[in-house]
Design a protein around this motif. Structure first.
Motif, PDB file in Angstrom:
ATOM      1  N   SER A  84      -6.811  -2.145   2.249  1.00  0.00           N
ATOM      2  CA  SER A  84      -7.280  -2.060   0.864  1.00  0.00           C
ATOM      3  C   SER A  84      -8.702  -2.563   0.826  1.00  0.00           C
ATOM      4  O   SER A  84      -9.200  -3.156   1.779  1.00  0.00           O
ATOM      5  CB  SER A  84      -6.394  -2.891  -0.066  1.00  0.00           C
ATOM      6  OG  SER A  84      -6.457  -4.257   0.303  1.00  0.00           O
ATOM      7  N   SER A 108       1.908   9.744  -2.398  1.00  0.00           N
ATOM      8  CA  SER A 108       2.041   8.305  -2.149  1.00  0.00           C
ATOM      9  C   SER A 108       3.401   7.790  -2.593  1.00  0.00           C
ATOM     10  O   SER A 108       4.037   6.989  -1.885  1.00  0.00           O
ATOM     11  CB  SER A 108       0.920   7.554  -2.861  1.00  0.00           C
ATOM     12  OG  SER A 108       0.930   7.837  -4.243  1.00  0.00           O
ATOM     13  N   GLU A 109       3.884   8.245  -3.746  1.00  0.00           N
ATOM     14  CA  GLU A 109       5.176   7.783  -4.235  1.00  0.00           C
ATOM     15  C   GLU A 109       6.291   8.170  -3.283  1.00  0.00           C
ATOM     16  O   GLU A 109       7.164   7.351  -2.951  1.00  0.00           O
ATOM     17  CB  GLU A 109       5.437   8.377  -5.618  1.00  0.00           C
ATOM     18  CG  GLU A 109       6.793   8.009  -6.204  1.00  0.00           C
ATOM     19  CD  GLU A 109       7.068   8.751  -7.505  1.00  0.00           C
ATOM     20  OE1 GLU A 109       8.233   8.760  -7.932  1.00  0.00           O
ATOM     21  OE2 GLU A 109       6.122   9.322  -8.085  1.00  0.00           O
ATOM     22  N   GLU A 120      -4.804   3.914   0.973  1.00  0.00           N
ATOM     23  CA  GLU A 120      -4.818   2.533   0.486  1.00  0.00           C
ATOM     24  C   GLU A 120      -3.561   2.226  -0.307  1.00  0.00           C
ATOM     25  O   GLU A 120      -2.972   1.150  -0.178  1.00  0.00           O
ATOM     26  CB  GLU A 120      -6.055   2.283  -0.373  1.00  0.00           C
ATOM     27  CG  GLU A 120      -6.116   0.857  -0.897  1.00  0.00           C
ATOM     28  CD  GLU A 120      -7.275   0.626  -1.849  1.00  0.00           C
ATOM     29  OE1 GLU A 120      -7.509  -0.534  -2.200  1.00  0.00           O
ATOM     30  OE2 GLU A 120      -7.915   1.611  -2.239  1.00  0.00           O
ATOM     31  N   GLU A 121      -3.119   3.165  -1.130  1.00  0.00           N
ATOM     32  CA  GLU A 121      -1.923   2.935  -1.942  1.00  0.00           C
ATOM     33  C   GLU A 121      -0.700   2.742  -1.060  1.00  0.00           C
ATOM     34  O   GLU A 121       0.124   1.859  -1.305  1.00  0.00           O
ATOM     35  CB  GLU A 121      -1.721   4.111  -2.902  1.00  0.00           C
ATOM     36  CG  GLU A 121      -0.652   3.868  -3.941  1.00  0.00           C
ATOM     37  CD  GLU A 121      -0.607   4.965  -4.983  1.00  0.00           C
ATOM     38  OE1 GLU A 121       0.325   4.948  -5.803  1.00  0.00           O
ATOM     39  OE2 GLU A 121      -1.496   5.832  -4.974  1.00  0.00           O
ATOM     40  N   THR A 162      -1.022  -0.625   0.918  1.00  0.00           N
ATOM     41  CA  THR A 162      -0.866  -1.799   0.076  1.00  0.00           C
ATOM     42  C   THR A 162       0.588  -2.036  -0.293  1.00  0.00           C
ATOM     43  O   THR A 162       1.008  -3.184  -0.459  1.00  0.00           O
ATOM     44  CB  THR A 162      -1.710  -1.648  -1.200  1.00  0.00           C
ATOM     45  OG1 THR A 162      -3.078  -1.424  -0.837  1.00  0.00           O
ATOM     46  CG2 THR A 162      -1.641  -2.883  -2.077  1.00  0.00           C
ATOM     47  N   ASN A 163       1.369  -0.985  -0.399  1.00  0.00           N
ATOM     48  CA  ASN A 163       2.722  -1.103  -0.936  1.00  0.00           C
ATOM     49  C   ASN A 163       3.819  -1.075   0.115  1.00  0.00           C
ATOM     50  O   ASN A 163       4.999  -1.093  -0.234  1.00  0.00           O
ATOM     51  CB  ASN A 163       2.969   0.024  -1.947  1.00  0.00           C
ATOM     52  CG  ASN A 163       2.166  -0.161  -3.226  1.00  0.00           C
ATOM     53  OD1 ASN A 163       2.543  -0.934  -4.097  1.00  0.00           O
ATOM     54  ND2 ASN A 163       1.047   0.533  -3.332  1.00  0.00           N
TER      55      ASN A 163
END
Length: 899
Positions: A697, A844-845, A879-880, A883-884
């Motif tokens: 990130s 991303s989800e 990044e998403e 990060t998750n």
């Protein structure tokens, strides 16, 4: 919805309006005044402690010791936290107002305030007025970042902050306004003048209320300052002498800076050296020389003889050269006033002996304005400053004669602004401001173009071309044959397929536009924009010969103009090339080379492990590099550095290479910036792949992955692999003890009694791999790396997947099938690889949910056209995901094609 509404209303409320500018200027004036008072009392308190100490203990011990110690402390603060706070500060403000990318922020203002307090208290003959200008400008710049204002509005607020700082320092609000107009902004527009007046007025008034007024001579002292015509020649002589000596003073300042630069020492040592020298000299002088402000007042009220005034002038002249050249955070206004008062006092004593008409104090005050005018080249400001400090209207005529004469003489001998020349020493030229037209004329296509170009091969079929367009946001692609540009295909060209009833296997060369319009990297933006308009197109390939090296669009040109307006252009001092201070070479036996930047000892181990896995698979060598940063004001080639810890780490890497028979080269580079140093290494060492760590990130606005990584991804021509290590604590370094001969199982699963791979800690797992696919060259590059990297696993399992929207009734699995065939062809992995698409509203989800549900150890992303490359710019999918999820995330960008 309510939160979005409130945010929208708040943004609308803070849109630039004149009332908001006035309120902002008022707040800036208040804050600048408070900072000026803090600077005055802070430096005064420490200065009193220094003087009292020199009265109690031997001055030849106290004064040099305080100068040395305070100099080291002030230099450390500046060098460590805000290098922009060095020197006077006014040149930095002037550069920022000229749209040069010089940082002005709250951090710079705070560091400047603290370091100036320490510097002035150390006994260096520098003033606090210059620093207050930068402090006020820095506070205004930091404040303006909270408002969605235009660059012009921000410049006006910075100028208002600078004027408020000067007004608060001298208790002279009119002078603050004139300084903005005469020296800094040179703008008489209504908004500029209004905000400058308000900020300077509030700064001056609040400073006076808080006790920050500048005392020149006791207000109870009544002098007959009326001028007789017979005195005019004496004021002309005073102006002539002030102009000559001010020009000599300016030249001395430039030479002093150059002399310190030749010493090749860092900023703390330079300031400490200046403090030591000044302390030694002052300890040998009478007691009154230990207080610079008191010395000026002592001269003005007539407490010295002419000979003593000459001694004060000579010592202050050379001590200021010594102090200012070191880069200490202090200004020239106060020294100029002291020197001018001494010079005027000597001329006044001469006039009194010959005519006996006026007090030497009047000439001392006129000399202050004259010398100030000759040094700073702001005669109107000089006149008004002395007038506002004395509140004596009859001084205006002597001040005008002396200041104007001094200015004309100094300009003849030493033309141009001193502040501009100080900036020129750093490679910044603000004498010739660049307009938007100048930007278009000076910047070339090579500086603005996008070096990464998605191309199509001329032998592709129409069906493959349509798939490329359907999975991309681009409206056109250059067409290449053996890396040479042969045509371009756009969405309008695809209409030929329907009109001509072309078969799906028709080669691309039959529908492309051959011989497209191109530009060379040396075309300036004016020519590029003309060609775009002339041909009614939105993008142009940039070619060198026939080789495609980039593409430039209208958006790129707009971005270049916006960067210039927002002070983000590359105009300014260019960093010097990096310098290699340590290097080891191994026998060159590989077919290529991997670069591993070693920055964090805690992640170096796993990065080297991955590099060795790739090197064994491809028969590559490994180049380890560590970058050590040098201050901007020193040359990397002459900056002293300590390499003991770095060499120890690199020697461990060499030992690791010898163990697995992989040639490992090492080097340590000293550089101003990390990213350019890495790019230089890539070019010099002919790197084929760079493997580097990635935080996952970034907090930097306008950046996708971070300053360094963004630059590498955009400009490195080799293959780029970014690794975000999973949340497993890593050891500082390790040595693998056993590697299995099984190509699919790299490390032994048997626990080691001694010399374990990760002593007392668990190593990140690499067993369960998830590889999202979306097509494109970067996805293929990720697949090519996969067989090497899964040798890090003990029980590897690979899942290829593609995210498709729930509205898609029949997802296209061609890409997954292609990837499986590629893997099976490279290795016998049929039993280890599965392919299964998933449904999700977004890429991303879908990936994040899948990783959390099935606990994947590694997510390997190819920055592909639709799925990642596009959203890395607009939504930053990597990044998403990074990060998750707690897993290791690997991002792959293929090499940029070049012939």
């Amino acid at each position: 919805m309510l939160s979005q509404y409130l945010v929208s209303r708040l943004r609308n409320f803070w849109q630039p309006r004149r009332s908001h500018a006035i309120a902002e200027a008022s707040l800036i004036g208040l804050v600048a005044a408070v900072s000026a008072v803090i600077l005055k009392f802070g430096s005064g308190t420490l200065g009193v402690w220094r003087i009292q100490g020199s009265n109690i203990f031997p001055a030849w011990i106290v004064l040099p010791s305080v100068g040395l110690g305070f100099g080291l402390l002030a230099g450390f603060l500046v060098e460590r936290f805000a290098p922009e706070a060095a020197g006077s500060g006014i040149p930095h403000v002037k550069a920022s107002l000229a749209n040069v990318p010089v940082k002005l922020s709250w951090r710079v203002a705070i560091v400047k305030l603290l370091s100036a307090i320490i510097t002035i208290a150390s006994g260096l003959t520098l003033g606090r007025q210059g620093p207050t200008v930068q402090v006020g400008a820095g506070l205004a710049a930091g404040m303006s970042r909270f408002f969605p204002t235009s660059p012009d509005h921000r410049r006006q607020m910075i100028a208002a902050g600078a004027g408020a700082g000067l007004a608060a320092a001298f208790n002279a609000p009119i002078a603050g306004v004139l300084f903005i107009i005469e020296e800094l902004l040179q703008d008489l527009s209504g908004l500029t003048l209004g905000t400058a007046i308000i900020a300077s007025f509030i700064g001056g008034v609040v400073s006076q209320l808080l006790g920050g007024g500048s005392l020149v001579y006791p207000r109870s002292t009544h002098l007959d300052s009326s001028m007789d015509l017979r005195e005019i020649p004496f004021y002309l002589v005073l102006g002539l002498a002030a102009g000559v000596l001010a020009a000599l003073f300016n030249r001395g300042l430039i030479q002093s800076i150059k002399l310190y630069d030749r010493l090749h020492v860092n900023l703390p040592l330079r300031i400490a050296l200046a403090g030591l020298i000044c302390g030694v000299i002052i300890s040998l002088l009478p007691v009154e020389f230990r207080n610079n402000t008191g010395l000026r007042e002592f001269v003005i009220i007539g407490g010295v003889s002419a000979s003593r005034a000459v001694i004060v002038f000579v010592t202050q002249f050379f001590l200021t050269l010594i102090a200012f050249g070191s880069g200490a955070p202090g200004g020239l206004f106060a020294p100029s006033l002291i020197l001018g008062s001494c010079l005027g006092y000597v001329v006044g004593v001469g006039e009194q002996h010959l005519l006996g008409m006026s007090s030497p104090t009047i000439y001392a005050l006129a000399g202050m304005g004259g010398f100030f005018s000759g040094v700073s080249k702001v005669p109107i400001t000089a006149i008004v400053i002395v007038f506002e400090m004395t509140a004596d209207f009859q001084l205006v005529l002597p001040l005008m004669i002396t200041s104007v004469t001094s200015y004309l003489i100094a300009e003849k001998i030493f033309p141009g602004s001193l502040y501009s020349k100080l900036l020129a020493l750093k490679g910044i030229d603000i004498e010739h401001p660049t307009s938007v037209e100048g930007i278009l004329s000076n910047l070339t296509a090579e500086k603005v173009m996008q070096p990464r170009v998605e191309t199509l091969d001329v032998n592709m079929t129409v069906e493959e071309t349509m798939q490329a367009f359907s999975s991309s946001h681009h409206r056109g692609f250059p067409v290449v044959e053996e890396h040479k540009l042969v045509g371009i295909v756009t969405q309008s060209d695809l209409l030929q397929i329907r009109d001509r009833n072309l078969a799906k296997d028709t080669p691309l060369r039959e529908i492309m536009t051959p011989h497209p319009v191109t530009v060379t990297p040396h075309h300036n933006l004016s020519n590029v924009l003309y060609i775009l308009d002339r041909n009614n197109i939105s993008r142009l390939p940039v070619v060198e010969g026939q080789r495609l090296i980039g593409i430039i669009t209208r958006a790129d040109i707009i971005r270049a103009e916006a960067d210039r307006l927002n002070c983000k252009s590359e105009t300014g001092p260019r960093p010097e090339p990096s310098y290699v201070v340590y290097q080891t070479r191994s026998p060159s036996t590989g077919r290529g080379r991997i670069l591993v930047p070693v920055a964090n000892p805690e992640t170096a181990a796993i990065l080297l492990e991955m590099a060795i896995a790739i090197a064994r698979d491809r028969h590559y060598e490994i180049e380890c590099v560590q970058i050590m940063l040098a201050p901007r004001y020193t040359s990397p080639a002459t900056t002293p550095v300590r390499t003991t810890k770095s060499r120890r780490l690199l020697r461990q890497a060499e030992a690791l290479g010898k163990k697995w028979n992989i040639p490992i080269h090492t080097q340590i580079r000293v550089a101003h910036d990390v990213a350019p140093a890495i790019l230089e290494t890539i070019q010099e060492s002919h790197i084929d792949l760079i493997l580097m760590g990635w935080k996952g990130s970034t907090s930097t606005p306008g950046r996708i992955f971070g300053d360094i990584v963004d630059t590498i991804i955009r400009q490195a021509t080799c293959e780029v692999v970014l690794v975000k290590i999973g949340n497993t604590h890593l050891p500082r370094f390790w040595f693998p003890q056993q590697i299995s001969t099984n190509p699919l199982i790299s490390f032994s699963s048997t626990p080691q009694v001694s010399g374990r791979i990760f002593p007392n800690q668990s190593r990140p797992r690499f067993n369960h791999w998830l590889v999202p696919m979306a097509g494109g060259p970067n996805a293929r590059a990720a697949i090519r790396l996969l067989p090497a990297l899964i040798t890090l696993a003990q029980e590897p399992k690979i899942r290829l997947t593609r995210v498709f929207h729930p509205n898609e009734t029949k997802p296209d699995l061609t890409i997954l099938e292609r990837a499986i065939r590629q893997l099976i062809r490279r290795r016998q992995l049929s039993s280890l690889v599965v392919a299964a698409p998933i449904q999700a509203e977004s890429v991303s989800e879908g990936i994040i949910n899948l990783v959390k549900q099935e606990n994947y150890d590694v997510v390997m992303l190819g920055a592909s056209r639709e799925g990642l490359l596009k959203h890395a710019i607009t939504g930053n999918i990597p990044e998403e995901i990074a990060t998750n999820v707690n897993s290791t995330v690997i991002l792959v960008r293929s090499a940029i094609q070049s012939s």
